[in-house]
Design a protein around this motif. Structure first.
Motif, PDB file in Angstrom:
ATOM      1  N   ASP A  67       0.153  10.193  10.445  1.00  0.00           N
ATOM      2  CA  ASP A  67      -1.011   9.314  10.405  1.00  0.00           C
ATOM      3  C   ASP A  67      -0.897   8.272   9.302  1.00  0.00           C
ATOM      4  O   ASP A  67      -1.605   7.271   9.293  1.00  0.00           O
ATOM      5  CB  ASP A  67      -2.307  10.120  10.255  1.00  0.00           C
ATOM      6  N   GLU A  68       0.045   8.476   8.382  1.00  0.00           N
ATOM      7  CA  GLU A  68       0.238   7.568   7.250  1.00  0.00           C
ATOM      8  C   GLU A  68       1.161   6.385   7.570  1.00  0.00           C
ATOM      9  O   GLU A  68       1.232   5.434   6.797  1.00  0.00           O
ATOM     10  CB  GLU A  68       0.826   8.334   6.057  1.00  0.00           C
ATOM     11  N   LEU A  69       1.901   6.426   8.671  1.00  0.00           N
ATOM     12  CA  LEU A  69       2.871   5.369   8.986  1.00  0.00           C
ATOM     13  C   LEU A  69       2.301   3.946   8.918  1.00  0.00           C
ATOM     14  O   LEU A  69       2.975   3.045   8.410  1.00  0.00           O
ATOM     15  CB  LEU A  69       3.517   5.597  10.347  1.00  0.00           C
ATOM     16  N   PRO A  70       1.085   3.701   9.413  1.00  0.00           N
ATOM     17  CA  PRO A  70       0.567   2.324   9.337  1.00  0.00           C
ATOM     18  C   PRO A  70       0.411   1.796   7.903  1.00  0.00           C
ATOM     19  O   PRO A  70       0.288   0.590   7.706  1.00  0.00           O
ATOM     20  CB  PRO A  70      -0.788   2.412  10.040  1.00  0.00           C
ATOM     21  N   GLN A  71       0.459   2.664   6.924  1.00  0.00           N
ATOM     22  CA  GLN A  71       0.358   2.212   5.537  1.00  0.00           C
ATOM     23  C   GLN A  71       1.562   1.370   5.123  1.00  0.00           C
ATOM     24  O   GLN A  71       1.524   0.703   4.092  1.00  0.00           O
ATOM     25  CB  GLN A  71       0.184   3.405   4.601  1.00  0.00           C
ATOM     26  N   LEU A  72       2.596   1.369   5.930  1.00  0.00           N
ATOM     27  CA  LEU A  72       3.707   0.461   5.660  1.00  0.00           C
ATOM     28  C   LEU A  72       3.214  -0.989   5.640  1.00  0.00           C
ATOM     29  O   LEU A  72       3.759  -1.819   4.918  1.00  0.00           O
ATOM     30  CB  LEU A  72       4.826   0.653   6.684  1.00  0.00           C
ATOM     31  N   LEU A  73       2.166  -1.297   6.416  1.00  0.00           N
ATOM     32  CA  LEU A  73       1.556  -2.627   6.370  1.00  0.00           C
ATOM     33  C   LEU A  73       0.975  -2.906   4.986  1.00  0.00           C
ATOM     34  O   LEU A  73       1.080  -4.023   4.477  1.00  0.00           O
ATOM     35  CB  LEU A  73       0.464  -2.762   7.435  1.00  0.00           C
ATOM     36  N   ASN A  74       0.363  -1.879   4.369  1.00  0.00           N
ATOM     37  CA  ASN A  74      -0.171  -2.039   3.017  1.00  0.00           C
ATOM     38  C   ASN A  74       0.939  -2.228   1.991  1.00  0.00           C
ATOM     39  O   ASN A  74       0.769  -2.958   1.007  1.00  0.00           O
ATOM     40  CB  ASN A  74      -1.034  -0.835   2.624  1.00  0.00           C
ATOM     41  N   VAL A  75       2.075  -1.567   2.227  1.00  0.00           N
ATOM     42  CA  VAL A  75       3.221  -1.738   1.321  1.00  0.00           C
ATOM     43  C   VAL A  75       3.722  -3.179   1.407  1.00  0.00           C
ATOM     44  O   VAL A  75       3.933  -3.844   0.384  1.00  0.00           O
ATOM     45  CB  VAL A  75       4.344  -0.725   1.644  1.00  0.00           C
ATOM     46  N   VAL A  76       3.880  -3.675   2.632  1.00  0.00           N
ATOM     47  CA  VAL A  76       4.344  -5.053   2.826  1.00  0.00           C
ATOM     48  C   VAL A  76       3.353  -6.052   2.216  1.00  0.00           C
ATOM     49  O   VAL A  76       3.755  -7.043   1.607  1.00  0.00           O
ATOM     50  CB  VAL A  76       4.578  -5.339   4.332  1.00  0.00           C
ATOM     51  N   ALA A  77       2.057  -5.762   2.321  1.00  0.00           N
ATOM     52  CA  ALA A  77       1.027  -6.654   1.779  1.00  0.00           C
ATOM     53  C   ALA A  77       0.936  -6.585   0.255  1.00  0.00           C
ATOM     54  O   ALA A  77       0.282  -7.424  -0.363  1.00  0.00           O
ATOM     55  CB  ALA A  77      -0.329  -6.316   2.387  1.00  0.00           C
ATOM     56  N   GLY A  78       1.562  -5.562  -0.351  1.00  0.00           N
ATOM     57  CA  GLY A  78       1.544  -5.442  -1.803  1.00  0.00           C
ATOM     58  C   GLY A  78       0.412  -4.598  -2.359  1.00  0.00           C
ATOM     59  O   GLY A  78       0.264  -4.487  -3.572  1.00  0.00           O
ATOM     60  N   ASP A  79      -0.398  -4.001  -1.481  1.00  0.00           N
ATOM     61  CA  ASP A  79      -1.498  -3.144  -1.938  1.00  0.00           C
ATOM     62  C   ASP A  79      -1.002  -1.777  -2.384  1.00  0.00           C
ATOM     63  O   ASP A  79      -1.663  -1.105  -3.176  1.00  0.00           O
ATOM     64  CB  ASP A  79      -2.530  -2.933  -0.823  1.00  0.00           C
ATOM     65  N   MET A  80       0.132  -1.358  -1.819  1.00  0.00           N
ATOM     66  CA  MET A  80       0.668  -0.031  -2.088  1.00  0.00           C
ATOM     67  C   MET A  80       2.176  -0.132  -2.304  1.00  0.00           C
ATOM     68  O   MET A  80       2.785  -1.149  -1.984  1.00  0.00           O
ATOM     69  CB  MET A  80       0.409   0.910  -0.888  1.00  0.00           C
ATOM     70  N   THR A  81       2.743   0.974  -2.795  1.00  0.00           N
ATOM     71  CA  THR A  81       4.186   1.133  -2.884  1.00  0.00           C
ATOM     72  C   THR A  81       4.556   2.345  -2.037  1.00  0.00           C
ATOM     73  O   THR A  81       3.680   3.063  -1.555  1.00  0.00           O
ATOM     74  CB  THR A  81       4.645   1.361  -4.338  1.00  0.00           C
ATOM     75  N   LEU A  82       5.832   2.582  -1.862  1.00  0.00           N
ATOM     76  CA  LEU A  82       6.234   3.781  -1.124  1.00  0.00           C
ATOM     77  C   LEU A  82       5.909   5.038  -1.922  1.00  0.00           C
ATOM     78  O   LEU A  82       5.482   6.045  -1.363  1.00  0.00           O
ATOM     79  CB  LEU A  82       7.728   3.728  -0.787  1.00  0.00           C
ATOM     80  N   VAL A  83       6.111   5.004  -3.240  1.00  0.00           N
ATOM     81  CA  VAL A  83       5.867   6.163  -4.102  1.00  0.00           C
ATOM     82  C   VAL A  83       4.917   5.762  -5.220  1.00  0.00           C
ATOM     83  O   VAL A  83       5.093   4.719  -5.847  1.00  0.00           O
ATOM     84  CB  VAL A  83       7.185   6.696  -4.703  1.00  0.00           C
ATOM     85  N   GLY A  84       3.909   6.596  -5.455  1.00  0.00           N
ATOM     86  CA  GLY A  84       2.929   6.366  -6.510  1.00  0.00           C
ATOM     87  C   GLY A  84       1.783   7.335  -6.320  1.00  0.00           C
ATOM     88  O   GLY A  84       1.776   8.117  -5.374  1.00  0.00           O
ATOM     89  N   PRO A  85       0.792   7.305  -7.192  1.00  0.00           N
ATOM     90  CA  PRO A  85      -0.376   8.171  -6.983  1.00  0.00           C
ATOM     91  C   PRO A  85      -1.068   7.806  -5.676  1.00  0.00           C
ATOM     92  O   PRO A  85      -1.167   6.624  -5.339  1.00  0.00           O
ATOM     93  CB  PRO A  85      -1.277   7.846  -8.179  1.00  0.00           C
TER      94      PRO A  85
END
Length: 171
Positions: free
Chosen positions: A76-94
């Motif tokens: 269910d977390e796979l779409p968060q790759l969009l957030n990584v690309v957008a700069g809101d998230m990283t692959l690893v972090g809290p």
């Protein structure tokens, strides 16, 4: 690009299992306490309010049939790759807190964790996920922030793959 095929397959499966919407966006707290919308596959019944997993369990909210599998293996977390690309998230972090998790946000603010961008996975996720108390999660997040490096991130990413395949600590 590699995630496009699994995302398409999972999207079709959600559509067949429980209809639309396929995706949802949750309000989360990001770096420096800034809010953003995090993408996820929908794993709960439509119109479920945004609240922590513990609160959902307390209210008796159940995942959809497919949602159980998606959550068990963190798909269910796979779409968060969009957030990584957008700069809101990283692959690893809290992991990012829901905007409703004020106690967790206050704990993280007190120890200086909120300056780090949130990640799709982190030290707490490979150390017990939902089986950890908030105090334990914050302590692990603080350890991550103190040890942040490419090598540490790579180690967590590899350990994440093992934890996901074993469905260790999943909800």
């Amino acid at each position: 690009m590699l995630s496009a095929i699994p995302i398409a397959v999972i999207s079709a499966a959600i559509l067949l299992d429980s209809g639309r919407p396929i995706f949802l966006r949750q309000r989360r707290i990001g770096a420096n306490g800034r809010g953003y919308l995090m993408w996820k596959f929908r794993t709960l019944p439509r119109e479920t309010p945004q609240m922590s997993k513990t609160e959902l369990q307390d209210k008796g909210v159940k995942t959809t049939r497919l949602g159980r599998v998606l959550r068990r293996y963190s798909l269910d977390e796979l779409p968060q790759l969009l957030n990584v690309v957008a700069g809101d998230m990283t692959l690893v972090g809290p992991r990012p807190a829901l905007y409703t998790q004020q106690y967790l946000i206050a704990m993280r603010t007190a120890v200086g964790i909120l300056h780090a961008r949130p990640g799709m996975t982190g030290l707490a996720q490979i150390s017990g996920r939902e089986q950890l108390s908030l105090d334990e999660k914050v302590a692990l997040d603080l350890e991550y922030v103190r040890r942040m490096s490419f090598a540490f991130d790579a180690s967590i990413a590899l350990r994440t793959a093992r934890a996901v395949l074993q469905a260790k600590g999943s909800f």
